[in-house]
Design a protein around this motif. Structure first.
Motif, PDB file in Angstrom:
ATOM      1  N   HIS A 100      -8.405   6.472  -8.970  1.00  0.00           N
ATOM      2  CA  HIS A 100      -9.604   6.000  -8.806  1.00  0.00           C
ATOM      3  C   HIS A 100     -10.265   4.916  -9.382  1.00  0.00           C
ATOM      4  O   HIS A 100     -11.382   4.521  -9.829  1.00  0.00           O
ATOM      5  CB  HIS A 100     -10.809   7.144  -8.629  1.00  0.00           C
ATOM      6  CG  HIS A 100     -10.742   8.497  -8.030  1.00  0.00           C
ATOM      7  ND1 HIS A 100     -10.738   8.470  -6.610  1.00  0.00           N
ATOM      8  CD2 HIS A 100     -10.166   9.612  -8.534  1.00  0.00           C
ATOM      9  CE1 HIS A 100     -10.220   9.701  -6.051  1.00  0.00           C
ATOM     10  NE2 HIS A 100     -10.072  10.634  -7.369  1.00  0.00           N
ATOM     11  N   TYR A 143      -9.289  -0.930  -5.917  1.00  0.00           N
ATOM     12  CA  TYR A 143      -9.268  -1.233  -4.557  1.00  0.00           C
ATOM     13  C   TYR A 143      -7.851  -1.789  -4.183  1.00  0.00           C
ATOM     14  O   TYR A 143      -7.446  -2.768  -4.624  1.00  0.00           O
ATOM     15  CB  TYR A 143     -10.492  -2.249  -3.906  1.00  0.00           C
ATOM     16  CG  TYR A 143     -11.656  -1.760  -4.638  1.00  0.00           C
ATOM     17  CD1 TYR A 143     -12.372  -0.442  -3.691  1.00  0.00           C
ATOM     18  CD2 TYR A 143     -12.296  -2.119  -5.771  1.00  0.00           C
ATOM     19  CE1 TYR A 143     -13.668   0.172  -4.234  1.00  0.00           C
ATOM     20  CE2 TYR A 143     -13.381  -1.354  -6.137  1.00  0.00           C
ATOM     21  CZ  TYR A 143     -14.059  -0.572  -5.536  1.00  0.00           C
ATOM     22  OH  TYR A 143     -15.058  -0.065  -6.063  1.00  0.00           O
ATOM     23  N   ILE A 144      -7.496  -1.281  -2.968  1.00  0.00           N
ATOM     24  CA  ILE A 144      -6.044  -1.727  -2.504  1.00  0.00           C
ATOM     25  C   ILE A 144      -6.175  -2.519  -1.402  1.00  0.00           C
ATOM     26  O   ILE A 144      -6.905  -2.423  -0.346  1.00  0.00           O
ATOM     27  CB  ILE A 144      -5.196  -0.397  -1.980  1.00  0.00           C
ATOM     28  CG1 ILE A 144      -5.260   0.592  -3.353  1.00  0.00           C
ATOM     29  CG2 ILE A 144      -3.858  -0.763  -1.820  1.00  0.00           C
ATOM     30  CD1 ILE A 144      -4.890   0.369  -4.466  1.00  0.00           C
ATOM     31  N   ALA A 180       0.071   1.188  -5.649  1.00  0.00           N
ATOM     32  CA  ALA A 180      -1.140   1.574  -5.048  1.00  0.00           C
ATOM     33  C   ALA A 180      -1.323   3.110  -5.168  1.00  0.00           C
ATOM     34  O   ALA A 180      -2.565   3.571  -5.251  1.00  0.00           O
ATOM     35  CB  ALA A 180      -0.919   1.296  -3.625  1.00  0.00           C
ATOM     36  N   GLU A 181      -0.350   4.115  -5.017  1.00  0.00           N
ATOM     37  CA  GLU A 181      -0.706   5.498  -5.154  1.00  0.00           C
ATOM     38  C   GLU A 181      -1.171   5.671  -6.593  1.00  0.00           C
ATOM     39  O   GLU A 181      -2.405   6.616  -6.619  1.00  0.00           O
ATOM     40  CB  GLU A 181       0.657   6.246  -5.007  1.00  0.00           C
ATOM     41  CG  GLU A 181       1.533   6.112  -3.569  1.00  0.00           C
ATOM     42  CD  GLU A 181       2.688   6.742  -3.573  1.00  0.00           C
ATOM     43  OE1 GLU A 181       3.191   7.128  -4.605  1.00  0.00           O
ATOM     44  OE2 GLU A 181       3.234   6.521  -2.254  1.00  0.00           O
ATOM     45  N   LYS A 201      -4.895   4.594  -6.671  1.00  0.00           N
ATOM     46  CA  LYS A 201      -5.700   5.491  -5.831  1.00  0.00           C
ATOM     47  C   LYS A 201      -5.956   7.120  -6.403  1.00  0.00           C
ATOM     48  O   LYS A 201      -7.029   7.446  -6.604  1.00  0.00           O
ATOM     49  CB  LYS A 201      -4.973   6.105  -4.541  1.00  0.00           C
ATOM     50  CG  LYS A 201      -4.887   4.881  -3.442  1.00  0.00           C
ATOM     51  CD  LYS A 201      -4.277   5.068  -2.253  1.00  0.00           C
ATOM     52  CE  LYS A 201      -4.278   3.899  -1.242  1.00  0.00           C
ATOM     53  NZ  LYS A 201      -3.230   4.226  -0.013  1.00  0.00           N
ATOM     54  N   ASP A 202      -4.900   7.581  -7.183  1.00  0.00           N
ATOM     55  CA  ASP A 202      -4.963   8.888  -7.657  1.00  0.00           C
ATOM     56  C   ASP A 202      -6.056   8.849  -9.062  1.00  0.00           C
ATOM     57  O   ASP A 202      -6.794   9.928  -9.223  1.00  0.00           O
ATOM     58  CB  ASP A 202      -3.711   9.132  -8.611  1.00  0.00           C
ATOM     59  CG  ASP A 202      -2.571   9.615  -7.311  1.00  0.00           C
ATOM     60  OD1 ASP A 202      -3.142   9.914  -6.121  1.00  0.00           O
ATOM     61  OD2 ASP A 202      -1.289   9.874  -7.471  1.00  0.00           O
ATOM     62  N   PRO A 262       0.869  -1.227  -0.259  1.00  0.00           N
ATOM     63  CA  PRO A 262      -0.014  -0.050   0.186  1.00  0.00           C
ATOM     64  C   PRO A 262       0.838   1.440  -0.036  1.00  0.00           C
ATOM     65  O   PRO A 262       0.291   2.390  -0.291  1.00  0.00           O
ATOM     66  CB  PRO A 262      -0.829  -0.091   1.095  1.00  0.00           C
ATOM     67  CG  PRO A 262      -0.708  -1.593   1.713  1.00  0.00           C
ATOM     68  CD  PRO A 262       0.434  -2.022   1.083  1.00  0.00           C
TER      69      PRO A 262
END
Length: 250
Positions: A221, A224-225, A214-215, A218-219, A209
């Motif tokens: 969208h 799911y991490i 993972a970053e 997330k950036d 994570p």
């Protein structure tokens, strides 16, 4: 690989001293954790050559670029991420399979194995065995790992296919699986992540994570991490992607 291109350019540069050299290292060289000591020395020799002669050095992520700035302090270092030129599917082409379908494209090797993912799958299916089902597709994946056996899980191994065909499988999935174990070195995206992003389907990311993959997810969208070592988080990531499919939420 990956030092042959740098070895090949050295005699060319001796003959044509005015030519600029952009050395594209992509991943680590001497700091690659998978190298033995002899290979590390060979790769360090290349880093010294790059530091002495290259105009610029490029690599795929900021953590690796940070290390190269220390290893090659005489030249400028830049991050250029991998990418993908797949045409983004239209809204009308977005599909949902009759059974929740997860696709993994590629191979497993070393620490990169799906054992914790399968534990999460088992917990997810056991929680509601009356309704939950998963179909898992492995695209061009050798069977060099233990496979989960469960009455609510079907697994399909598809032989190696063209790059375009593999991308089509990813676009038709309900979720795409990314598996990246925790490593000493930071900065590993893996090329398939950019294929997955272009497919516009949720990513179930069983990763570190705190690392760049993972970053980026997330950036964007885009999924799911779950910590590679945390089975509970993996189960919840599978559940979140399953809910996307069950409620037809893009």
């Amino acid at each position: 690989s990956p030092i042959e291109s740098h070895l090949a350019v050295a005699p060319f540069l001796q003959k044509y001293s005015g030519v600029k050299w952009v050395a594209d290292a992509r991943d680590e060289l001497s700091l690659n954790p998978h190298l033995d000591e002899i290979a590390k020395q060979q790769h360090r020799h290349i880093e010294l050559l790059i530091n002495k002669r290259a105009s610029f050095l490029t690599t795929v992520s900021q953590p690796i670029a940070h290390d190269f700035k220390k290893l090659c302090p005489e030249i400028q270092v830049y991050e250029i991420r991998n990418g993908h030129n797949l045409n983004i599917p239209s809204i009308e082409e977005y599909n949902y399979n009759s059974i929740f379908t997860i696709v993994y494209a590629g191979t497993f090797y070393g620490l990169r194995k799906p054992h914790t993912f399968f534990k999460g799958v088992k917990q997810f299916l056991d929680f509601d065995s009356a309704t939950r089902k998963i179909h898992l597709k492995f695209i061009g994946t050798p069977r060099n790992f233990d496979v989960l056996s469960h009455p609510n899980l079907t697994i399909e191994f598809i032989e190696q296919c063209t790059y375009e065909e593999a991308c089509q499988h990813q676009m038709k999935a309900d979720a795409n699986l990314l598996v990246l174990p925790k490593l000493e070195m930071k900065g590993v995206y893996t090329g398939k992540l950019f294929d997955y992003l272009a497919a516009c389907k949720p990513i179930i990311a069983v990763v570190d994570p705190s690392d760049v993959a993972a970053e980026l997810i997330k950036d964007c969208h885009s999924g799911y991490i779950a910590d590679f070592e945390n089975v509970q988080e993996i189960e919840m990531a599978i559940y979140a992607a399953y809910q996307d499919w069950n409620t037809k939420t893009m």
